[in-house]
Write a protein that holds these residues in place. Structure first.
Motif, mmCIF file in Angstrom:
data_model
loop_
_atom_site.group_PDB
_atom_site.id
_atom_site.type_symbol
_atom_site.label_atom_id
_atom_site.label_comp_id
_atom_site.label_asym_id
_atom_site.label_seq_id
_atom_site.Cartn_x
_atom_site.Cartn_y
_atom_site.Cartn_z
ATOM 1 N N ARG B 102 0.815 -1.217 0.000
ATOM 2 C CA ARG B 102 0.000 0.000 0.000
ATOM 3 C C ARG B 102 0.848 1.265 0.000
ATOM 4 N N HIS B 103 2.157 1.095 0.084
ATOM 5 C CA HIS B 103 3.053 2.263 0.176
ATOM 6 C C HIS B 103 2.772 3.330 -0.884
ATOM 7 N N PRO B 104 2.588 2.934 -2.163
ATOM 8 C CA PRO B 104 2.383 3.994 -3.166
ATOM 9 C C PRO B 104 1.079 4.770 -2.990
ATOM 10 N N TYR B 105 0.221 4.340 -2.088
ATOM 11 C CA TYR B 105 -1.056 5.037 -1.883
ATOM 12 C C TYR B 105 -1.059 5.899 -0.621
ATOM 13 N N ILE B 106 -0.078 5.658 0.271
ATOM 14 C CA ILE B 106 -0.107 6.341 1.567
ATOM 15 C C ILE B 106 0.909 7.482 1.554
ATOM 16 N N GLY B 107 0.468 8.673 1.848
ATOM 17 C CA GLY B 107 1.350 9.833 1.837
ATOM 18 C C GLY B 107 2.381 9.785 2.951
ATOM 19 N N ARG B 108 3.422 10.608 2.788
ATOM 20 C CA ARG B 108 4.515 10.601 3.757
ATOM 21 C C ARG B 108 4.039 10.986 5.159
ATOM 22 N N PHE B 109 3.052 11.872 5.226
ATOM 23 C CA PHE B 109 2.608 12.334 6.537
ATOM 24 C C PHE B 109 1.350 11.600 7.010
ATOM 25 N N ALA B 110 0.905 10.602 6.215
ATOM 26 C CA ALA B 110 -0.318 9.880 6.587
ATOM 27 C C ALA B 110 0.039 8.487 7.094
ATOM 28 N N SER B 111 -0.959 7.812 7.661
ATOM 29 C CA SER B 111 -0.733 6.410 7.973
ATOM 30 C C SER B 111 -1.890 5.607 7.386
ATOM 31 N N GLU B 112 -1.761 4.283 7.440
ATOM 32 C CA GLU B 112 -2.720 3.473 6.708
ATOM 33 C C GLU B 112 -4.135 3.602 7.273
ATOM 34 N N THR B 113 -5.114 3.547 6.365
ATOM 35 C CA THR B 113 -6.516 3.702 6.749
ATOM 36 C C THR B 113 -7.182 2.328 6.831
ATOM 37 N N ALA B 114 -8.441 2.344 7.264
ATOM 38 C CA ALA B 114 -9.205 1.093 7.328
ATOM 39 C C ALA B 114 -9.319 0.468 5.946
ATOM 40 N N ARG B 115 -9.396 1.327 4.925
ATOM 41 C CA ARG B 115 -9.505 0.820 3.571
ATOM 42 C C ARG B 115 -8.233 0.074 3.153
ATOM 43 N N ASP B 116 -7.080 0.612 3.556
ATOM 44 C CA ASP B 116 -5.824 -0.077 3.254
ATOM 45 C C ASP B 116 -5.806 -1.462 3.895
ATOM 46 N N VAL B 117 -6.271 -1.528 5.129
ATOM 47 C CA VAL B 117 -6.300 -2.809 5.837
ATOM 48 C C VAL B 117 -7.220 -3.787 5.110
ATOM 49 N N GLU B 118 -8.362 -3.254 4.666
ATOM 50 C CA GLU B 118 -9.340 -4.080 3.954
ATOM 51 C C GLU B 118 -8.727 -4.651 2.665
ATOM 52 N N ILE B 119 -8.032 -3.792 1.926
ATOM 53 C CA ILE B 119 -7.426 -4.224 0.663
ATOM 54 C C ILE B 119 -6.365 -5.294 0.930
ATOM 55 N N CYS B 120 -5.598 -5.118 1.993
ATOM 56 C CA CYS B 120 -4.583 -6.118 2.346
ATOM 57 C C CYS B 120 -5.243 -7.454 2.693
ATOM 58 N N ASP B 121 -6.317 -7.377 3.471
ATOM 59 C CA ASP B 121 -7.025 -8.605 3.842
ATOM 60 C C ASP B 121 -7.489 -9.347 2.591
ATOM 61 N N HIS B 122 -8.046 -8.581 1.661
ATOM 62 C CA HIS B 122 -8.548 -9.193 0.437
ATOM 63 C C HIS B 122 -7.399 -9.809 -0.366
ATOM 64 N N ALA B 123 -6.291 -9.085 -0.459
ATOM 65 C CA ALA B 123 -5.133 -9.585 -1.203
ATOM 66 C C ALA B 123 -4.609 -10.881 -0.569
ATOM 67 N N MET B 124 -4.573 -10.910 0.766
ATOM 68 C CA MET B 124 -4.086 -12.118 1.450
ATOM 69 C C MET B 124 -5.039 -13.283 1.218
ATOM 70 N N HIS B 125 -6.316 -12.943 1.149
ATOM 71 C CA HIS B 125 -7.309 -13.978 0.881
ATOM 72 C C HIS B 125 -7.102 -14.561 -0.521
#
Lengths: 316, 418
Positions: B102-125
């Motif tokens: 998700r690195h290319p989607y998260i800004g330098r001053f931001a941290s991961e959102t619930a949506r990022d977590v969701e996308i990771c879960d789906h990818a792992m699935h």
């Protein structure tokens, strides 16, 4: 991330504050708490001597640990330390020049300048076609350090009376630290904050550079910025306190074991632990020895630890 | 618009050319395989597509954007790479590594959102590693680690997925598992993969790009690219190319040819069938004998072997008895042969004449060859064949067992005669 990491960081903050308070209270001239109000002398020792010294030690320890953490991730080598690319030898030469030719005036400035010049020289030696391969960077660092230490030896050989002063400075320590030095050391926090902004990039860079590129990290630019910031932080640390070894090597290591490899937690944890370590190392040397250079103590504990790391890595 | 369009690119390392005048495209949703011998530039081609190596000239367009106009993060949002098994030095958890996608989607001053977590879960699935999320990447197997890297790539939500021999270091079961995952993803994602294994490439890819000496040698459907001629030309080695018995896709088998000259200038005729002669046809051919065989029907495995080896063979259409024409062909072979080998095949009415004709050549050395002691000639004629065999044996035909004994016997006969 490990869920315990924020708790550990909170704990480290408390430990650092307590340590600094304790370190201010400790010292060769025992000061009773009650005498602070009555004795101007006691107040002066505390405010003008001990407090700046403790704060400077904390800042330097923090800076060395942060720069060491960044170097270890950048070089993907847990044996890397903040001095690895010539920073300390450049700083040492700068300080020695100041001692030999200007009787110590401008020592801080020259030490900082030396550290930065050495680091950038190494950087430009290693740079090829816009890229800085990590191996070349390390080897250039070693090569330049050898050259600089030859120059240093020559200066020491011709130094005469000031040799003692040079030796003391080289071993690293916090004598005659004033509030001025604290002001000089403060930008360490700015540099450290800058490095922290690259925490996620470093997590990825720690895999390998190609992979990091695939994940959208601008690898060469990240390397340039991180090297510059690390050199800046280390350069200040060297200018304030000489080259104090092993803090920047050991702290990241131990903290990685405790909070895990995620640099978003590793940086604050290492920064705090580095500060705690150096505050105590300084407090102990000035209280129980007659102000022996603190670099001797950190080396005494650091080197065996380094050997232990080397051995356990060889086994793995 | 094609997701990948590459026009006339050259790549060199210093003075050394690695790729020359490469032009190809990938269609949306297909799996394009890149194959070729070591050093043909396969991996470099992938690296050029992600700017790990710079190209000298030519154009690369991804999703109709010039590669050079894409920033690092923009590129990582379009193109994800699954490398060969990489060593991960630090003790990250599986989830940590997938979240790096998700690195290319998260800004330098931001941290991961619930949506990022969701996308990771789906990818792992999708990559079948959801159960490993909390495990350390040091504690999982190579196949699992490779699936974690696929999940990380999917977390990048790419339109293009590049695989650099992503399964080469794995057991075949893990290779198939991972390539099945990739096959399922294709359609939504365009996949370009470097393959070392031609058979995996033939099965999983819609099209192949065959590289040789820095250039594209052939491109197209696996069946059109993996021809016997192309493979001989590219790898400098004989290979059999057959349809896979289950999938019908081309299947490549190396011809293990250990050349010797033991049989130079000597002719043997092999009477075989039903696959009982394939091993010695190959062996005798490799040993330098001039080999003929027959009479066989054209559906027989042994006939196929003879054709692959380029051996002259007297043949009949299937389910056909032996015609007089074939019989005279057989006689010609027998007359010029120094020895005749009869393999342990089933003998029925259809091929009995192959044996009977031998009775007319009493001076020819005849060897009954069995692969091992459990193989026997099977008499399906109700005793007729047995009688012919007994007759041949009475005239001096010998039983030999195993290829070594056969070769030894043939060379002894040769020296007897000299």
């Amino acid at each position: 991330m490990r869920r315990t990491a924020p708790i550990i960081i909170a704990t480290l903050i408390c430990v650092l504050l307590i340590s600094m308070a304790a370190a201010v209270a400790l010292g060769p001239s025992g000061i009773a708490f009650g005498s602070l109000l009555t004795s101007d002398n006691a107040w002066m020792i505390l405010w003008e001597i001990r407090l700046p010294r403790v704060i400077a030690a904390a800042l330097v320890g923090c800076g060395l640990a942060v720069a060491g953490t960044a170097m270890q991730a950048l070089f993907r080598n847990p044996m890397a330390d903040p001095y690895i690319i010539g920073t300390s030898s450049g700083g040492a030469l700068g300080a020695t020049l100041a001692i030999v030719f200007f009787a110590g005036t401008g020592r801080t400035v020259l030490a900082f300048a030396g550290a930065m010049i050495a680091t950038f020289t190494v950087y430009f030696i290693a740079r090829r076609g816009g890229k800085i391969p990590v191996e070349t960077l390390l080897l250039s660092g070693v090569a330049l350090a050898t050259l600089l230490s030859a120059l240093l030896s020559f200066l020491m050989y011709t130094a005469g009376k000031s040799l003692h002063q040079i030796m003391f400075w080289l071993m690293g320590g916090f004598w005659n630290i004033s509030w001025n030095d604290v002001v000089v050391a403060l930008p360490i926090l700015i540099g450290g904050a800058g490095i922290y902004l690259f925490a996620r990039d470093l997590n990825i860079l720690a895999l390998n550079e190609e992979d990091a590129t695939h994940l959208g990290v601008n690898v060469e630019r990240a390397k340039q910025i991180l090297l510059a910031l690390s050199a800046f932080v280390t350069g200040i640390a060297v200018a304030v306190a000489g080259s104090i070894g092993f803090i920047g090597l050991i702290t990241p290591h131990v903290m990685r074991l405790i909070v895990g490899p995620d640099h978003r937690f590793l940086f604050p944890a290492a920064a705090l632990a580095g500060a705690i370590l150096l505050v105590w190392a300084d407090a102990l040397t000035r209280t129980f020895t007659s102000d022996m250079p603190v670099g001797i103590l950190t080396a005494c504990f650091g080197a065996p630890f380094f050997i232990y790391l080397l051995r356990s890595r060889m086994k793995a | 618009m094609k997701p990948i369009e590459i026009t006339d690119i050259d790549v060199s390392y210093g003075a050394k050319k690695i790729l020359e005048a490469i032009t190809f495209h990938a269609d949306a949703g297909e799996i394009l395989g890149i194959v070729g011998p070591n050093g043909s530039g396969k991996t470099t081609l992938l690296k050029a597509m992600t700017r790990i190596v710079a190209r000298d000239n030519g154009e690369i367009r991804l999703d109709d954007r010039d590669l050079d106009s894409l920033g690092h993060r923009e590129l990582a949002r379009r193109v994800a790479v699954v490398p060969q098994d990489i060593s991960i030095g630090f003790d990250y958890s599986v989830r940590d590594v997938v979240m790096m996608g998700r690195h290319p989607y998260i800004g330098r001053f931001a941290s991961e959102t619930a949506r990022d977590v969701e996308i990771c879960d789906h990818a792992m699935h999708l990559a079948n590693v959801a159960a490993l999320a909390g495990a350390s990447v040091h504690d999982i197997s190579g196949g699992e680690r490779q699936r974690v890297l696929i999940a990380r790539a999917l977390a990048q939500e790419p339109t293009i997925l590049l695989l650099d021999e992503a399964t080469s270091n794995l057991d075949v079961s893990h290779q198939v598992e991972i390539l099945n995952i990739i096959r399922d993803l294709a359609g939504e994602i365009t996949v370009v993969s470097v393959f070392h294994d031609l058979n995996l490439a033939a099965y999983y890819c819609d099209r192949l790009l065959l590289l040789k000496d820095r250039k594209v040698y052939a491109a197209g459907a696996p069946g059109a690219v993996l021809t016997r001629e192309n493979i001989r030309e590219i790898f400098g080695m004989e290979m059999l190319v057959k349809p896979h018995p289950l999938t019908g896709k081309p299947y490549v088998l190396p011809v293990y040819m250990h050349q010797s000259s033991a049989g130079a200038n000597r002719r043997v005729h092999v009477v075989c069938g039903g696959g009982t002669g394939s091993d010695i046809l190959h062996l005798l051919h490799a040993a330098g004998f001039t080999v003929t065989c027959g009479v066989l029907n054209v559906l027989d495995t042994d006939y196929g072997t003879a054709m692959h080896l380029g051996l002259p063979c007297v043949a009949e259409p299937p389910f056909h008895g032996i015609t007089p024409e074939s019989l005279s062909g057989l006689r010609k072979c027998l007359e010029s042969a120094d020895a005749v080998i009869v393999t342990a095949m089933p003998i029925g009415k259809g091929n009995l004449d192959n044996l009977r004709v031998l009775l007319d050549y009493p001076a020819k050395p005849v060897l009954f060859y069995a692969r091992d002691h459990s193989t026997r000639m099977e008499d399906c004629t109700g005793g007729e064949a047995g009688a012919v065999l007994a007759n041949l044996e009475a005239r001096g035909a010998l039983r030999v067992e195993g290829a070594e004994e056969l070769l030894a016997r043939l060379s002894r006969d040769g020296s007897d005669r000299d």
